[in-house]
Design a protein around this motif. Structure first.
Motif, mmCIF file in Angstrom:
data_model
loop_
_atom_site.group_PDB
_atom_site.id
_atom_site.type_symbol
_atom_site.label_atom_id
_atom_site.label_comp_id
_atom_site.label_asym_id
_atom_site.label_seq_id
_atom_site.Cartn_x
_atom_site.Cartn_y
_atom_site.Cartn_z
ATOM 1 N N GLU A 133 -7.378 -3.435 9.182
ATOM 2 C CA GLU A 133 -6.444 -4.270 9.956
ATOM 3 C C GLU A 133 -5.279 -4.730 9.083
ATOM 4 O OE1 GLU A 133 -6.148 -5.015 13.146
ATOM 5 O OE2 GLU A 133 -7.961 -3.957 13.751
ATOM 6 N N ALA A 134 -5.592 -5.245 7.907
ATOM 7 C CA ALA A 134 -4.534 -5.713 6.999
ATOM 8 C C ALA A 134 -3.683 -4.551 6.499
ATOM 9 C CB ALA A 134 -5.149 -6.462 5.822
ATOM 10 N N ALA A 135 -4.307 -3.389 6.323
ATOM 11 C CA ALA A 135 -3.592 -2.227 5.798
ATOM 12 C C ALA A 135 -2.520 -1.725 6.756
ATOM 13 C CB ALA A 135 -4.568 -1.106 5.470
ATOM 14 N N LEU A 136 -2.712 -1.906 8.040
ATOM 15 C CA LEU A 136 -1.699 -1.452 9.004
ATOM 16 C C LEU A 136 -0.340 -2.084 8.729
ATOM 17 C CD1 LEU A 136 -3.643 -1.348 12.382
ATOM 18 C CD2 LEU A 136 -2.735 0.585 11.082
ATOM 19 N N ALA A 137 -0.338 -3.312 8.237
ATOM 20 C CA ALA A 137 0.926 -3.987 7.927
ATOM 21 C C ALA A 137 1.671 -3.305 6.779
ATOM 22 C CB ALA A 137 0.666 -5.448 7.589
ATOM 23 N N SER A 138 0.966 -2.567 5.949
ATOM 24 C CA SER A 138 1.588 -1.915 4.796
ATOM 25 C C SER A 138 2.607 -0.853 5.192
ATOM 26 C CB SER A 138 0.527 -1.265 3.915
ATOM 27 O OG SER A 138 -0.343 -2.234 3.412
ATOM 28 N N PHE A 139 2.480 -0.317 6.389
ATOM 29 C CA PHE A 139 3.428 0.695 6.836
ATOM 30 C C PHE A 139 4.790 0.093 7.144
ATOM 31 C CE2 PHE A 139 -0.708 2.606 7.818
ATOM 32 C CZ PHE A 139 -0.579 3.778 7.086
ATOM 33 N N ASN A 140 4.859 -1.234 7.200
ATOM 34 C CA ASN A 140 6.120 -1.919 7.483
ATOM 35 C C ASN A 140 6.615 -2.721 6.280
ATOM 36 O OD1 ASN A 140 6.146 -1.032 10.208
ATOM 37 N ND2 ASN A 140 4.568 -2.541 10.637
ATOM 38 N N ASP A 141 6.154 -2.371 5.088
ATOM 39 C CA ASP A 141 6.569 -3.102 3.893
ATOM 40 C C ASP A 141 8.076 -3.018 3.656
ATOM 41 O OD1 ASP A 141 4.039 -4.001 3.319
ATOM 42 O OD2 ASP A 141 3.657 -2.555 1.717
ATOM 43 N N PHE A 142 8.677 -1.910 4.060
ATOM 44 C CA PHE A 142 10.112 -1.712 3.872
ATOM 45 C C PHE A 142 10.714 -1.287 5.203
ATOM 46 C CE2 PHE A 142 7.907 -0.701 -0.066
ATOM 47 C CZ PHE A 142 8.527 -1.564 -0.955
ATOM 48 N N SER A 143 11.902 -1.767 5.495
ATOM 49 C CA SER A 143 12.516 -1.460 6.788
ATOM 50 C C SER A 143 13.194 -0.095 6.794
ATOM 51 C CB SER A 143 13.522 -2.545 7.165
ATOM 52 O OG SER A 143 14.547 -2.619 6.194
ATOM 53 N N ASP A 144 13.634 0.376 5.641
ATOM 54 C CA ASP A 144 14.301 1.675 5.568
ATOM 55 C C ASP A 144 14.198 2.207 4.146
ATOM 56 O OD1 ASP A 144 15.640 3.862 6.564
ATOM 57 O OD2 ASP A 144 17.364 2.724 7.274
ATOM 58 N N SER A 145 14.481 3.481 3.999
ATOM 59 C CA SER A 145 14.403 4.119 2.682
ATOM 60 C C SER A 145 15.690 4.878 2.408
ATOM 61 C CB SER A 145 13.229 5.098 2.640
ATOM 62 O OG SER A 145 12.025 4.419 2.894
ATOM 63 N N TYR A 146 16.088 4.903 1.167
ATOM 64 C CA TYR A 146 17.305 5.617 0.781
ATOM 65 C C TYR A 146 17.102 7.122 0.713
ATOM 66 C CZ TYR A 146 19.176 1.096 -0.677
ATOM 67 O OH TYR A 146 19.618 -0.188 -0.701
ATOM 68 N N GLN A 147 15.978 7.541 0.158
ATOM 69 C CA GLN A 147 15.749 8.938 -0.158
ATOM 70 C C GLN A 147 15.223 9.724 1.038
ATOM 71 O OE1 GLN A 147 13.941 6.409 -1.391
ATOM 72 N NE2 GLN A 147 14.598 6.099 -3.485
ATOM 73 N N PRO A 148 15.492 11.045 1.028
ATOM 74 C CA PRO A 148 14.856 11.895 2.043
ATOM 75 C C PRO A 148 13.373 12.052 1.714
ATOM 76 C CG PRO A 148 16.106 13.236 0.495
ATOM 77 C CD PRO A 148 16.362 11.803 0.130
#
Length: 162
Positions: A133-148
């Protein structure tokens, strides 16, 4: 029943990791080592659904296109959370081999790595059940990424131009 994160959802895990490289499991629904797959492919396929895992020192180059099509999915084993070769293997499967199936992370990795694993092409994650449950939040740690990456082939500056 154990659970995993698969495509952003917590789901039942019906698969068992088989670490023995010498003997065959008694039924399908097993993730087997690459060495066992290469030695006993036909016998394993006769058992039912089989997935293959790559150890940290086994490149995806050792899998043929036929292997990729016959396996239910490919798992990548992390022997230590500090071993990053699995990230490269997932990217290789997605970007060089054009593998569209499930890539599962197994072994010793931590929640803090999930965002980056997804960017490299992983789609499922076998974490201890009390962390899911807590790990699901990890997918939203950053809103966007610079690199491809495998999950976003265009770098940020190209996305902003469009």
């Amino acid at each position: 029943m154990p659970k995993i994160i698969n495509n952003g959802q917590i789901v039942d895990d019906n698969w068992q990791v088989w670490r023995d490289t010498e003997t065959l499991p008694s039924s399908g629904g097993v993730i087997v080592p690459l060495a066992l797959w290469q030695a006993q492919r036909e016998a394993l396929l006769a058992l039912g659904d089989i997935a293959v895992y790559l150890a940290s020192d086994e490149s995806p180059k050792q899998l043929s296109d036929d292997d990729l099509s016959q396996c239910a999915f490919i798992a990548i084993d992390f022997p230590k959370f500090m071993d990053g070769r699995g990230f490269s293997y997932a990217r290789e499967l997605r970007e060089q081999r054009n593998y569209q199936g499930e890539i599962r992370a197994i072994g010793d990795f931590i929640r803090d790595q999930l965002f980056f694993m997804k960017r490299c092409g992983f789609s499922s994650y076998a974490l201890p059940g009390d962390e899911l449950e807590a790990a699901l939040a990890s997918f939203n740690d950053f809103s966007d990424s610079y690199q491809p990456s495998a999950d976003q082939p265009l770098p940020l500056f190209r996305r902003r131009q469009g």
